[in-house]
Design a protein around this motif. Structure first.
Motif, mmCIF file in Angstrom:
data_model
loop_
_atom_site.group_PDB
_atom_site.id
_atom_site.type_symbol
_atom_site.label_atom_id
_atom_site.label_comp_id
_atom_site.label_asym_id
_atom_site.label_seq_id
_atom_site.Cartn_x
_atom_site.Cartn_y
_atom_site.Cartn_z
ATOM 1 N N PHE A 170 0.870 -1.176 0.000
ATOM 2 C CA PHE A 170 0.000 0.000 0.000
ATOM 3 C C PHE A 170 0.903 1.220 0.000
ATOM 4 C CE2 PHE A 170 -2.432 3.502 1.576
ATOM 5 C CZ PHE A 170 -3.683 3.326 1.003
ATOM 6 N N CYS A 171 0.747 2.075 -1.014
ATOM 7 C CA CYS A 171 1.656 3.204 -1.227
ATOM 8 C C CYS A 171 0.932 4.536 -1.119
ATOM 9 C CB CYS A 171 2.303 3.098 -2.611
ATOM 10 S SG CYS A 171 3.368 1.651 -2.824
ATOM 11 N N HIS A 172 1.689 5.574 -0.845
ATOM 12 C CA HIS A 172 1.160 6.930 -0.774
ATOM 13 C C HIS A 172 0.930 7.486 -2.172
ATOM 14 C CE1 HIS A 172 1.018 11.284 -0.191
ATOM 15 N NE2 HIS A 172 0.768 11.072 1.096
ATOM 16 N N ASN A 173 1.930 7.354 -3.044
ATOM 17 C CA ASN A 173 1.879 7.720 -4.464
ATOM 18 C C ASN A 173 1.952 9.224 -4.741
ATOM 19 O OD1 ASN A 173 1.598 5.000 -5.336
ATOM 20 N ND2 ASN A 173 -0.592 5.078 -4.907
ATOM 21 N N ASP A 174 2.122 10.041 -3.712
ATOM 22 C CA ASP A 174 2.125 11.492 -3.948
ATOM 23 C C ASP A 174 2.911 12.217 -2.861
ATOM 24 O OD1 ASP A 174 1.524 13.901 -5.179
ATOM 25 O OD2 ASP A 174 -0.413 14.116 -4.183
ATOM 26 N N LEU A 175 4.122 11.734 -2.582
ATOM 27 C CA LEU A 175 4.861 12.248 -1.441
ATOM 28 C C LEU A 175 5.747 13.432 -1.845
ATOM 29 C CD1 LEU A 175 4.568 11.397 1.415
ATOM 30 C CD2 LEU A 175 6.631 10.050 1.231
ATOM 31 N N LEU A 176 5.106 14.561 -2.129
ATOM 32 C CA LEU A 176 5.813 15.801 -2.385
ATOM 33 C C LEU A 176 5.963 16.561 -1.067
ATOM 34 C CD1 LEU A 176 3.502 18.566 -3.649
ATOM 35 C CD2 LEU A 176 2.607 16.255 -3.610
ATOM 36 N N PRO A 177 6.743 17.660 -1.045
ATOM 37 C CA PRO A 177 7.042 18.318 0.234
ATOM 38 C C PRO A 177 5.821 18.693 1.058
ATOM 39 C CG PRO A 177 8.491 19.171 -1.470
ATOM 40 C CD PRO A 177 7.501 18.271 -2.155
ATOM 41 N N ALA A 178 4.773 19.221 0.422
ATOM 42 C CA ALA A 178 3.610 19.682 1.178
ATOM 43 C C ALA A 178 2.812 18.544 1.789
ATOM 44 C CB ALA A 178 2.706 20.521 0.280
ATOM 45 N N ASN A 179 3.120 17.305 1.426
ATOM 46 C CA ASN A 179 2.448 16.151 2.025
ATOM 47 C C ASN A 179 3.282 15.513 3.130
ATOM 48 O OD1 ASN A 179 0.135 16.379 0.539
ATOM 49 N ND2 ASN A 179 0.739 14.898 -1.016
ATOM 50 N N VAL A 180 4.348 16.201 3.518
ATOM 51 C CA VAL A 180 5.188 15.762 4.634
ATOM 52 C C VAL A 180 5.165 16.855 5.694
ATOM 53 C CG1 VAL A 180 7.471 15.018 5.370
ATOM 54 C CG2 VAL A 180 6.686 14.486 3.052
ATOM 55 N N MET A 181 4.705 16.500 6.888
ATOM 56 C CA MET A 181 4.579 17.458 7.979
ATOM 57 C C MET A 181 5.661 17.212 9.020
ATOM 58 S SD MET A 181 1.854 19.026 6.940
ATOM 59 C CE MET A 181 1.227 19.942 8.343
ATOM 60 N N LYS A 182 6.160 18.303 9.602
ATOM 61 C CA LYS A 182 7.206 18.194 10.625
ATOM 62 C C LYS A 182 6.787 18.991 11.853
ATOM 63 C CE LYS A 182 12.227 18.506 11.191
ATOM 64 N NZ LYS A 182 13.515 18.809 10.500
ATOM 65 N N HIS A 183 6.904 18.373 13.023
ATOM 66 C CA HIS A 183 6.541 19.042 14.273
ATOM 67 C C HIS A 183 7.580 20.111 14.591
ATOM 68 C CE1 HIS A 183 5.458 19.625 18.514
ATOM 69 N NE2 HIS A 183 4.290 19.070 18.209
ATOM 70 N N SER A 184 7.101 21.275 14.969
ATOM 71 C CA SER A 184 8.000 22.416 15.173
ATOM 72 C C SER A 184 8.934 22.242 16.360
ATOM 73 C CB SER A 184 7.180 23.698 15.345
ATOM 74 O OG SER A 184 6.294 23.578 16.454
ATOM 75 N N GLU A 185 8.550 21.386 17.318
ATOM 76 C CA GLU A 185 9.388 21.210 18.511
ATOM 77 C C GLU A 185 10.112 19.874 18.515
ATOM 78 O OE1 GLU A 185 6.787 21.771 21.811
ATOM 79 O OE2 GLU A 185 6.405 23.897 21.360
ATOM 80 N N THR A 186 9.402 18.799 18.239
ATOM 81 C CA THR A 186 10.007 17.467 18.344
ATOM 82 C C THR A 186 10.704 17.021 17.064
ATOM 83 O OG1 THR A 186 8.016 16.308 17.598
ATOM 84 C CG2 THR A 186 8.177 16.825 19.952
ATOM 85 N N GLY A 187 10.346 17.639 15.936
ATOM 86 C CA GLY A 187 10.912 17.212 14.660
ATOM 87 C C GLY A 187 10.255 15.969 14.092
ATOM 88 N N GLU A 188 9.194 15.484 14.741
ATOM 89 C CA GLU A 188 8.485 14.303 14.249
ATOM 90 C C GLU A 188 7.971 14.534 12.828
ATOM 91 O OE1 GLU A 188 4.402 11.691 15.109
ATOM 92 O OE2 GLU A 188 4.932 13.403 16.390
ATOM 93 N N ILE A 189 8.083 13.516 12.005
ATOM 94 C CA ILE A 189 7.608 13.561 10.618
ATOM 95 C C ILE A 189 6.300 12.787 10.505
ATOM 96 C CG2 ILE A 189 8.056 12.727 8.263
ATOM 97 C CD1 ILE A 189 9.644 15.203 8.856
ATOM 98 N N ARG A 190 5.298 13.396 9.845
ATOM 99 C CA ARG A 190 4.032 12.722 9.555
ATOM 100 C C ARG A 190 3.731 12.865 8.062
ATOM 101 N NH1 ARG A 190 0.162 12.300 13.777
ATOM 102 N NH2 ARG A 190 -1.164 11.352 12.162
ATOM 103 N N LEU A 191 3.123 11.831 7.494
ATOM 104 C CA LEU A 191 2.678 11.881 6.108
ATOM 105 C C LEU A 191 1.186 12.203 6.091
ATOM 106 C CD1 LEU A 191 4.416 8.650 4.713
ATOM 107 C CD2 LEU A 191 5.411 10.915 5.127
ATOM 108 N N ILE A 192 0.759 13.027 5.124
ATOM 109 C CA ILE A 192 -0.653 13.382 5.019
ATOM 110 C C ILE A 192 -1.112 13.250 3.569
ATOM 111 C CG2 ILE A 192 -0.541 14.975 6.974
ATOM 112 C CD1 ILE A 192 -0.677 17.275 4.825
ATOM 113 N N ASP A 193 -2.401 13.488 3.363
ATOM 114 C CA ASP A 193 -3.031 13.524 2.041
ATOM 115 C C ASP A 193 -2.785 12.250 1.244
ATOM 116 O OD1 ASP A 193 -4.193 15.891 2.562
ATOM 117 O OD2 ASP A 193 -3.017 17.101 1.192
#
Length: 467
Positions: free
Chosen positions: A311-334
């Motif tokens: 199962f793939c995301h298929n659209d992982l451009l920069p705006a679909n990658v979120m980063k927490h401002s304090e912890t640096g955690e990365i989340r994928l969206i959209d």
């Protein structure tokens, strides 16, 4: 939750149907405001959940109007497309549409979904709607997105994201919403609150901001994204009720790309675009028969037949990658384009997005930013390492030498990615042709973007011999 549940709800006369404890209002629409009024609260934001994605492309930066000479492209003595910027617009696109949606219809959708069951959640006070704030999320091209905040006195969160669907006819929203809900349950996607006729309400990622193109050049981000992608590919189990639409034996790439090919061929050359200028440009620039010919060649001769599937995301451009401002955690969206596909395609798509293009009105990528071999190996090494950590004990016991297995996996994935980089240009090139017809090019020049991707295909084609 099954796509058939939404179909059944639309055939019913009920105003709301509860599907897996989430409300669906099939007759409730978020509508456009009148042309001479604007009742959306002032202010825009790109923080929190992003508007990213080709379905919701990253926000544009202002660019100067360009009058480049045509860039001829010769493949087998034929031209897929000759690109210039004639007819390009100079305006700065901020929203998915040139008009906003009405405040009253946005709030009606949000409050109906969040307070649909008075026995579970007490009804909001009559003046709650007046106190809520609405901000337009900049960057959406296909979808319109809004952040609604001020809910904390009545909920354990303050903000939600409202998404008004775009890309009509290109995405099965029943399947996509069911998939999103299951990804949310798995902790991969933001929370799913419920759906209305032309959109849904999602959780808002507090203190997260979307990456920009240059953030992809940071090695720690590369490794963190690779690990998140591995968790999606190898950690998400497709629920039984969705396997009819996400069949692991049938990667979605070829069905999707040939569907877009047929859609592009079906565009009326005279009346199929939003403006005569676009129709004239498309007629001069596109060679769809040759694109179809090249597509068949790539499918039959380039892609390794034993390519991995997940199962793939298929659209992982920069705006679909979120980063927490304090912890640096990365989340994928959209996950609008998510589905069973080739792992190599998902990674190749991400690598192509290092070059950007969708954040600029011109739609022009900068391929000097494409990851070099050492960066590709860094990314794939992190991906394989995380994949190994997700294997169960039985699978690990079957590996005689873990170090050798990792190196073999890295080499195999590199080979697959090199092939799918080529496919990916045709994939998004055709997508952009269809978007030009359905959405127009006023806010984003989809025809120019198609041209850049198809020209890059021509440049990369000569490297296939090295795959």
């Amino acid at each position: 939750m099954s796509p058939k549940d939404f179909e059944f709800a639309r055939s019913s006369t009920n105003k709301v149907t509860i599907i897996d404890d989430r409300p669906y209002f099939p007759q409730l629409f978020v509508t456009l405001e009148s042309s001479n009024s604007s009742d959306i609260a002032s202010g825009t934001t790109s923080g929190g959940t992003s508007a990213g994605g080709h379905g919701t492309l990253s926000g544009h930066k202002t660019n100067n109007h360009q009058n480049d000479d045509s860039l001829p492209l010769d493949i087998k003595n034929e031209s897929l497309l000759t690109l210039n910027n004639e007819g390009a617009h100079n305006n700065h696109a901020k929203n998915s549409t040139s008009t906003s949606h009405s405040r009253s219809s946005i709030l009606s959708a949000v409050l109906s979904i969040l307070f649909h069951d008075d026995t579970v959640s007490p009804p909001p006070p009559h003046d709650l709607a007046e106190s809520l704030k609405i901000k337009t999320i900049t960057g959406g091209i296909t979808n319109a997105l809004y952040c609604i905040s001020g809910l904390s006195p009545f909920k354990d969160y303050d903000s939600v994201l409202l998404r008004v669907f775009g890309a009509e006819g290109m995405i099965d929203r029943d399947v996509e919403t069911c998939t999103f809900a299951k990804l949310a349950e798995a902790g991969i996607a933001p929370h799913y609150h419920g759906r209305f006729a032309n959109g849904r309400v999602e959780g808002w990622l507090e203190n997260f901001t979307p990456l920009v193109v240059m953030d992809f050049q940071i090695k720690s981000n590369m490794e963190a994204i690779a690990k998140q992608m591995a968790r999606l590919h190898h950690g998400f189990r497709i629920p039984e009720e969705l396997q009819e639409w996400h069949d692991r034996s049938k990667p979605g790439l070829w069905k999707q790309i040939f569907s877009w090919m047929e859609q592009a061929k079906g565009i009326d050359p005279i009346h199929g675009y939003k403006s005569k200028g676009d129709s004239d440009r498309a007629k001069r620039l596109l060679n769809l028969p040759l694109i179809e010919k090249e597509l068949m060649w790539v499918k039959d001769s380039v892609v390794p037949p034993d390519s991995q599937v997940a199962f793939c995301h298929n659209d992982l451009l920069p705006a679909n990658v979120m980063k927490h401002s304090e912890t640096g955690e990365i989340r994928l969206i959209d996950f609008e384009y998510g589905g069973v596909n080739y792992v190599g395609f998902d990674i190749a798509n991400h690598f192509n997005e290092f070059a950007g293009g969708t954040e600029k009105k011109s739609g022009e990528p900068d391929y000097s930013l494409f990851p070099d071999e050492s960066e590709q190996r860094l990314f794939i090494s992190a991906y394989v390492g995380e994949s190994l950590s997700l294997l169960d004990d039985t699978a690990i016991d079957d590996i005689r030498d873990v170090s050798v297995w990792q190196q073999e996996e890295i080499q195999s994935l590199l080979k697959q990615v090199h092939a799918f980089v080529l496919v990916n240009h045709l994939y998004w090139g055709l997508w952009a042709v269809n978007q030009a017809a359905t959405e127009g090019t006023e806010n984003f020049d989809y025809l120019a973007y198609a041209g850049h991707r198809l020209n890059r295909f021509a440049e990369e084609k000569g490297k296939v011999a090295n795959v």
